[in-house]
Design a protein around this motif. Structure first.
Motif, PDB file in Angstrom:
ATOM      1  N   VAL A   8       0.833  -1.200   0.000  1.00  0.00           N
ATOM      2  CA  VAL A   8       0.000   0.000   0.000  1.00  0.00           C
ATOM      3  C   VAL A   8       0.872   1.256   0.000  1.00  0.00           C
ATOM      4  N   ILE A   9       1.923   1.253   0.801  1.00  0.00           N
ATOM      5  CA  ILE A   9       2.829   2.408   0.838  1.00  0.00           C
ATOM      6  C   ILE A   9       3.497   2.606  -0.517  1.00  0.00           C
ATOM      7  N   PHE A  10       3.922   1.510  -1.156  1.00  0.00           N
ATOM      8  CA  PHE A  10       4.549   1.613  -2.468  1.00  0.00           C
ATOM      9  C   PHE A  10       3.584   2.170  -3.508  1.00  0.00           C
ATOM     10  N   VAL A  11       2.343   1.688  -3.487  1.00  0.00           N
ATOM     11  CA  VAL A  11       1.336   2.174  -4.446  1.00  0.00           C
ATOM     12  C   VAL A  11       1.075   3.662  -4.230  1.00  0.00           C
ATOM     13  N   LEU A  12       0.897   4.068  -2.989  1.00  0.00           N
ATOM     14  CA  LEU A  12       0.666   5.485  -2.711  1.00  0.00           C
ATOM     15  C   LEU A  12       1.858   6.338  -3.119  1.00  0.00           C
ATOM     16  N   TYR A  13       3.069   5.866  -2.850  1.00  0.00           N
ATOM     17  CA  TYR A  13       4.285   6.584  -3.246  1.00  0.00           C
ATOM     18  C   TYR A  13       4.339   6.757  -4.765  1.00  0.00           C
ATOM     19  N   THR A  14       4.013   5.684  -5.488  1.00  0.00           N
ATOM     20  CA  THR A  14       4.037   5.755  -6.953  1.00  0.00           C
ATOM     21  C   THR A  14       2.980   6.712  -7.472  1.00  0.00           C
ATOM     22  N   ASP A  20      -1.162   5.044 -16.376  1.00  0.00           N
ATOM     23  CA  ASP A  20      -0.866   4.120 -17.472  1.00  0.00           C
ATOM     24  C   ASP A  20      -0.910   2.671 -16.997  1.00  0.00           C
ATOM     25  N   LEU A  21      -0.353   2.417 -15.818  1.00  0.00           N
ATOM     26  CA  LEU A  21      -0.354   1.045 -15.300  1.00  0.00           C
ATOM     27  C   LEU A  21      -1.765   0.560 -14.997  1.00  0.00           C
TER      28      LEU A  21
END
Length: 68
Positions: free
Chosen positions: A27-33, A43-44
């Motif tokens: 979740v942290i990675f998704v929010l960061y991205t 796009d992803l």
């Protein structure tokens, strides 16, 4: 309670905790991205939806061909 049951319960708890930590990291990675590269994130997401749409169409075509 036997030793084997205790070990299984301990493993189950540690696996649940590892799953919870992995979810938080994801979740942290998704929010960061999303925050740092919103165009790339969009796009992803679009690629993901196109993939799911193609998969659904393929399953529908397979079922149609199976019935005929």
């Amino acid at each position: 309670m036997t030793v084997g049951v205790g070990l299984r319960l301990g493993r189950a708890r540690s696996m649940a905790q590892a799953r919870k930590i992995a979810t938080y990291v994801l979740v942290i990675f998704v929010l960061y991205t999303i925050i740092n590269q919103p165009a790339r994130a969009a796009d992803l997401v679009q690629v993901g939806f196109v993939g799911m749409s193609n998969a659904a169409k393929s399953i529908g075509q397979f079922m149609h061909d199976l019935v005929n």
